[in-house]
Design a protein around this motif. Structure first.
Motif, PDB file in Angstrom:
ATOM      1  N   LEU A 166     -14.768 -56.332 -45.281  1.00  0.00           N
ATOM      2  CA  LEU A 166     -15.373 -55.008 -45.304  1.00  0.00           C
ATOM      3  C   LEU A 166     -14.300 -53.961 -45.071  1.00  0.00           C
ATOM      4  CD1 LEU A 166     -17.706 -52.912 -45.124  1.00  0.00           C
ATOM      5  CD2 LEU A 166     -17.928 -53.537 -42.700  1.00  0.00           C
ATOM      6  N   LEU A 167     -14.120 -53.041 -46.018  1.00  0.00           N
ATOM      7  CA  LEU A 167     -13.228 -51.912 -45.788  1.00  0.00           C
ATOM      8  C   LEU A 167     -13.829 -51.074 -44.675  1.00  0.00           C
ATOM      9  CD1 LEU A 167     -12.223 -52.933 -48.571  1.00  0.00           C
ATOM     10  CD2 LEU A 167     -11.762 -50.553 -49.155  1.00  0.00           C
ATOM     11  N   PHE A 168     -13.046 -50.847 -43.620  1.00  0.00           N
ATOM     12  CA  PHE A 168     -13.643 -50.335 -42.392  1.00  0.00           C
ATOM     13  C   PHE A 168     -12.763 -49.280 -41.741  1.00  0.00           C
ATOM     14  CE2 PHE A 168     -14.772 -50.520 -37.854  1.00  0.00           C
ATOM     15  CZ  PHE A 168     -16.159 -50.452 -37.933  1.00  0.00           C
ATOM     16  N   THR A 169     -13.394 -48.143 -41.380  1.00  0.00           N
ATOM     17  CA  THR A 169     -12.708 -47.096 -40.620  1.00  0.00           C
ATOM     18  C   THR A 169     -13.404 -46.797 -39.303  1.00  0.00           C
ATOM     19  OG1 THR A 169     -13.980 -45.288 -41.614  1.00  0.00           O
ATOM     20  CG2 THR A 169     -11.952 -45.982 -42.763  1.00  0.00           C
ATOM     21  N   GLY A 170     -14.655 -47.235 -39.174  1.00  0.00           N
ATOM     22  CA  GLY A 170     -15.444 -46.880 -37.995  1.00  0.00           C
ATOM     23  C   GLY A 170     -16.279 -45.639 -38.182  1.00  0.00           C
ATOM     24  N   GLY A 171     -16.328 -45.112 -39.425  1.00  0.00           N
ATOM     25  CA  GLY A 171     -17.183 -43.973 -39.723  1.00  0.00           C
ATOM     26  C   GLY A 171     -18.623 -44.388 -39.945  1.00  0.00           C
ATOM     27  N   VAL A 172     -19.451 -43.430 -40.308  1.00  0.00           N
ATOM     28  CA  VAL A 172     -20.877 -43.695 -40.489  1.00  0.00           C
ATOM     29  C   VAL A 172     -21.110 -44.759 -41.553  1.00  0.00           C
ATOM     30  CG1 VAL A 172     -23.035 -42.696 -41.350  1.00  0.00           C
ATOM     31  CG2 VAL A 172     -21.681 -41.462 -39.645  1.00  0.00           C
ATOM     32  N   GLU A 205     -22.593 -62.046 -41.155  1.00  0.00           N
ATOM     33  CA  GLU A 205     -21.531 -62.705 -41.919  1.00  0.00           C
ATOM     34  C   GLU A 205     -20.201 -62.699 -41.172  1.00  0.00           C
ATOM     35  OE1 GLU A 205     -21.128 -61.243 -45.953  1.00  0.00           O
ATOM     36  OE2 GLU A 205     -23.236 -60.642 -46.007  1.00  0.00           O
ATOM     37  N   ASP A 206     -20.115 -61.987 -40.062  1.00  0.00           N
ATOM     38  CA  ASP A 206     -18.844 -61.814 -39.348  1.00  0.00           C
ATOM     39  C   ASP A 206     -17.722 -61.397 -40.304  1.00  0.00           C
ATOM     40  OD1 ASP A 206     -19.922 -62.505 -36.877  1.00  0.00           O
ATOM     41  OD2 ASP A 206     -19.526 -64.636 -37.165  1.00  0.00           O
ATOM     42  N   PRO A 207     -17.882 -60.268 -40.974  1.00  0.00           N
ATOM     43  CA  PRO A 207     -16.881 -59.880 -41.986  1.00  0.00           C
ATOM     44  C   PRO A 207     -15.535 -59.546 -41.363  1.00  0.00           C
ATOM     45  CG  PRO A 207     -18.376 -58.057 -41.532  1.00  0.00           C
ATOM     46  CD  PRO A 207     -18.932 -59.246 -40.806  1.00  0.00           C
ATOM     47  N   THR A 208     -14.473 -59.860 -42.086  1.00  0.00           N
ATOM     48  CA  THR A 208     -13.138 -59.404 -41.705  1.00  0.00           C
ATOM     49  C   THR A 208     -13.059 -57.904 -41.936  1.00  0.00           C
ATOM     50  OG1 THR A 208     -12.096 -61.517 -42.228  1.00  0.00           O
ATOM     51  CG2 THR A 208     -10.677 -59.568 -42.247  1.00  0.00           C
ATOM     52  N   LEU A 209     -12.631 -57.157 -40.927  1.00  0.00           N
ATOM     53  CA  LEU A 209     -12.536 -55.702 -41.044  1.00  0.00           C
ATOM     54  C   LEU A 209     -11.173 -55.341 -41.621  1.00  0.00           C
ATOM     55  CD1 LEU A 209     -14.121 -54.623 -37.635  1.00  0.00           C
ATOM     56  CD2 LEU A 209     -15.260 -55.138 -39.822  1.00  0.00           C
ATOM     57  N   ILE A 210     -11.184 -54.638 -42.746  1.00  0.00           N
ATOM     58  CA  ILE A 210      -9.961 -54.327 -43.483  1.00  0.00           C
ATOM     59  C   ILE A 210      -9.672 -52.837 -43.365  1.00  0.00           C
ATOM     60  CG2 ILE A 210      -8.834 -54.384 -45.739  1.00  0.00           C
ATOM     61  CD1 ILE A 210     -10.933 -56.568 -46.504  1.00  0.00           C
ATOM     62  N   SER A 211      -8.484 -52.509 -42.903  1.00  0.00           N
ATOM     63  CA  SER A 211      -8.063 -51.112 -42.812  1.00  0.00           C
ATOM     64  C   SER A 211      -6.843 -50.910 -43.696  1.00  0.00           C
ATOM     65  CB  SER A 211      -7.724 -50.745 -41.360  1.00  0.00           C
ATOM     66  OG  SER A 211      -8.864 -50.899 -40.543  1.00  0.00           O
ATOM     67  N   ASP A 245     -14.573 -64.546 -50.499  1.00  0.00           N
ATOM     68  CA  ASP A 245     -15.538 -64.561 -51.600  1.00  0.00           C
ATOM     69  C   ASP A 245     -16.088 -63.180 -51.937  1.00  0.00           C
ATOM     70  OD1 ASP A 245     -15.310 -67.298 -51.692  1.00  0.00           O
ATOM     71  OD2 ASP A 245     -17.112 -67.677 -50.516  1.00  0.00           O
ATOM     72  N   ASP A 246     -16.404 -62.403 -50.912  1.00  0.00           N
ATOM     73  CA  ASP A 246     -17.078 -61.117 -51.100  1.00  0.00           C
ATOM     74  C   ASP A 246     -16.317 -60.020 -50.378  1.00  0.00           C
ATOM     75  OD1 ASP A 246     -19.671 -61.923 -52.477  1.00  0.00           O
ATOM     76  OD2 ASP A 246     -19.732 -63.201 -50.698  1.00  0.00           O
ATOM     77  N   LEU A 247     -16.228 -58.874 -51.038  1.00  0.00           N
ATOM     78  CA  LEU A 247     -15.527 -57.723 -50.470  1.00  0.00           C
ATOM     79  C   LEU A 247     -16.444 -56.513 -50.589  1.00  0.00           C
ATOM     80  CD1 LEU A 247     -12.942 -56.495 -49.289  1.00  0.00           C
ATOM     81  CD2 LEU A 247     -12.086 -56.223 -51.613  1.00  0.00           C
ATOM     82  N   TYR A 248     -16.779 -55.921 -49.435  1.00  0.00           N
ATOM     83  CA  TYR A 248     -17.712 -54.799 -49.395  1.00  0.00           C
ATOM     84  C   TYR A 248     -16.961 -53.488 -49.196  1.00  0.00           C
ATOM     85  CZ  TYR A 248     -21.224 -58.434 -48.473  1.00  0.00           C
ATOM     86  OH  TYR A 248     -22.027 -59.543 -48.551  1.00  0.00           O
ATOM     87  N   VAL A 249     -17.387 -52.473 -49.938  1.00  0.00           N
ATOM     88  CA  VAL A 249     -16.934 -51.111 -49.680  1.00  0.00           C
ATOM     89  C   VAL A 249     -18.184 -50.258 -49.488  1.00  0.00           C
ATOM     90  CG1 VAL A 249     -16.767 -50.602 -52.167  1.00  0.00           C
ATOM     91  CG2 VAL A 249     -15.566 -49.155 -50.507  1.00  0.00           C
ATOM     92  N   ALA A 250     -18.213 -49.503 -48.417  1.00  0.00           N
ATOM     93  CA  ALA A 250     -19.407 -48.720 -48.090  1.00  0.00           C
ATOM     94  C   ALA A 250     -19.572 -47.555 -49.060  1.00  0.00           C
ATOM     95  CB  ALA A 250     -19.298 -48.203 -46.658  1.00  0.00           C
TER      96      ALA A 250
END
Length: 435
Positions: free
Chosen positions: A120-126, A138-144, A230-235
Motif C-alpha cells: 500500500l502506498l502510504f503517507t498517513g493521510g486521509v 491483509e497486513d499490507p507492506t507500507l510503501i513510502s 501480488d497486489d499493490l494498492y494506491v488510495a
C-alpha cells in the motif's frame, strides 16, 4: 521523428540506474541527470524487463505528449500491454496527448515467486489511512516514496528522515513491514519545462494531472517483483462521479500491472468525508489516539493553518471527533480564520478542492452544529460560492510569465536562464494529495 531511447540500464544491490537519449526536440524535457531509484531490498536478480518499468513509467507520458516513440532493449510483456491500456486512458483524458509506440528488442514473460503479500502506498493521510483500515487484515507492506512531495535534494533529508520514522512507527505498532523507495524522477525530468508547455492544459502540475498514477506505481515494480508482491494498492484521491483530469484514476491505475503484480485504485466508491467516516469507526473501535498526517508544509505533524489541515479538521469535527486528538490543533476560533482565509483567496485551489469542500458542505447540511462558532461557519459554507473561491485562486504572475517564456524560448536561451529559476522551482510543484 521524435524518440526516446533507454540505454545503459544497471542494477546493483538495491540501486537502479539508467541513461536516456532523446531526439533534439525533446531534450528540453530532460535534465543531465541519469534516472536513479533505490530500494531497501536487493533487485540484483530482477530481470531487465522489469527493471525497465520505473523509467518507462516516467518517460512514457512525456513521449505521448509529443507523439514520440520509445525504444528499450527488454520489457516485461505484461507491462508492455499495460502501457497500451494506460496510453489509451490518458489520451482520452487529455486532448493534448498524441500517443506514441513502445519498441522493444525483447519482451519477456517471467514467472516470479509470489508470497501473497500486498503493498500500500502510504503517507498517513486521509486516503491512505482509509485504505489501510479497509485492508488491514491483509497486513499490507507500507510503501513510502521519496521523489515527489519530499524531493531527493539534500535539503529534504530531514523531512525524509521524519517521514520514515513516522511510517516505521505506524508499521511497528501494527506488526507491519515497510518499504522505502527513493527516486529522482522529477529532477531527471525537467519539471518546470513540462509545466511551461502543459500547465495551460491541466488543473494541477504535470505530475499530479498526468504522470503520478503510472509513475508512482511503476517505481515500485522491481521491489514488488523481488518481494513476490501480488497486489499493490494506491488510495484514490477523488471518487465516483468526479470526472477530473487527474493522473491517478481507476482507468489508469487499475490498468497498471507487470509479471506477478496487479495494481488497484482503492476506495474510489467513497467520498473523502466517507473515508473519514471509515477512519472514525476504526478510531472508536480500535485506536482512539490515531494520528493523521496531511500537511504539505510539515512532515513532523500538521501545521494546523494550511487549507488541507483546516479541511481535514472540519471533516473530523463533522464525524464527531476532536481534531486535536488526531494531530490538528483546531478550536472554534479557527472557523473564523478558515472562513477569512477562503474569502481572501489565501490558497491556490483547484477543481479537486472544490469537490472536497462541496462534499463537506453536503455533510454540513445533514449535521447539527455543536457550538455557535460551528453554526456560523456551517451557515456561511451552505451559501458560499465555491466556484468563485476556486476561480479567484491562480498561480503567481511570475510563474505564469516564466511558463510562457520557457515554452517559446530556444533550448540555448532556456538552458542559460534555468539555473536562476531553480530557486522558485518548489513553487511550481502544485501538489494536491492526501495520500
Amino acid at each position: 521523428m521524435s524518440s526516446i531511447i533507454i540505454d545503459e540500464l544497471s542494477a546493483a544491490d538495491g540501486t537502479l540506474e539508467c541513461s536516456v537519449r532523446t531526439s533534439a526536440d525533446l531534450e528540453r524535457f530532460f535534465t543531465d541527470e541519469p534516472f536513479r531509484t533505490s530500494y531497501d531490498v536487493s533487485i540484483a536478480d530482477v530481470p531487465d524487463g522489469v527493471l525497465a518499468i520505473p523509467v518507462l513509467a516516467q518517460i512514457c507520458p512525456v513521449a505521448w505528449a509529443n507523439g514520440a516513440d520509445i525504444y528499450v532493449d527488454e520489457v516485461d510483456a505484461t507491462f508492455a500491454r499495460a502501457l497500451e491500456d494506460v496510453r489509451e486512458s490518458l489520451c482520452e483524458m487529455h486532448d493534448f496527448l498524441e500517443g506514441g509506440t513502445l519498441y522493444a528488442k525483447r519482451t519477456i514473460e517471467p514467472d516470479p515467486e509470489t508470497t501473497d503479500e500486498s503493498g500500500l502506498l502510504f503517507t498517513g493521510g486521509v486516503d491512505s489511512t482509509c485504505s489501510y483500515v479497509r485492508h488491514r487484515e491483509e497486513d499490507p507492506t507500507l510503501i513510502s516514496i521519496r521523489g515527489w512531495t519530499v524531493t531527493p535534494d539534500p535539503s529534504d533529508d530531514e523531512k525524509w528522515d521524519v517521514l520514515r520514522d513516522r511510517i516505521s512507527g505506524f508499521a511497528d505498532d501494527r506488526g507491519l513491514e515497510t518499504a522505502f523507495v527513493e527516486s529522482n524522477m522529477l529532477s531527471f525530468l525537467d519539471h518546470p519545462m513540462l509545466l511551461a508547455h502543459y500547465k495551460r492544459y491541466v488543473d494541477g502540475g504535470w505530475y499530479s494531472s498526468v504522470g503520478h498514477g503510472l509513475g508512482l506505481l511503476g517505481l515500485c515494480a522491481p521491489m514488488a517483483y523481488a518481494r513476490g508482491m501480488d497486489d499493490l494498492y494506491v488510495a484514490a484521491t477523488h471518487w465516483d462521479g468526479i470526472d477530473l483530469e487527474w493522473g491517478s484514476r481507476p482507468d489508469v491505475d487499475e490498468r497498471v500491472r507487470w509479471a506477478g503484480t496487479r495494481c488497484h485504485h482503492d476506495a474510489y466508491e467513497l467520498t473523502r468525508q466517507e473515508r473519514i467516516d471509515a477512519i472514525a469507526d476504526y478510531v472508536r473501535d480500535e485506536e482512539s489516539a490515531l494520528q493523521l498526517q496531511t500537511c504539505n508544509d510539515r512532515m513532523d505533524g500538521n501545521c494546523g493553518e494550511c487549507e488541507k489541515c483546516y479541511r481535514t479538521a472540519v471533516g473530523l469535527r463533522l464525524e464527531g471527533l476532536d481534531p486535536s486528538d488526531h494531530g490538528y490543533p483546531f478550536t472554534d476560533a479557527d472557523y473564523h480564520e478558515l472562513r477569512a482565509a477562503l474569502e481572501r483567496g489565501d490558497w491556490v485551489l483547484g477543481e479537486d478542492e472544490y469537490h472536497m469542500w462541496a462534499d463537506i458542505r453536503e455533510r454540513v447540511r445533514e449535521t447539527e452544529p455543536a457550538t455557535p462558532a460551528e453554526r456560523a461557519f456551517f451557515e456561511w459554507l451552505d451559501d458560499a460560492d465555491l466556484d468563485g473561491l476556486v476561480s479567484a485562486s491562480e498561480p503567481p504572475l511570475t510563474h505564469r510569465l516564466f511558463w510562457v517564456g520557457a515554452r517559446n524560448a530556444p533550448n540555448t536561451v532556456y538552458n542559460a536562464v534555468y539555473p536562476a529559476w531553480t530557486a522558485a522551482k518548489a513553487g511550481l510543484r502544485l501538489v494536491r494529495s492526501d495520500r
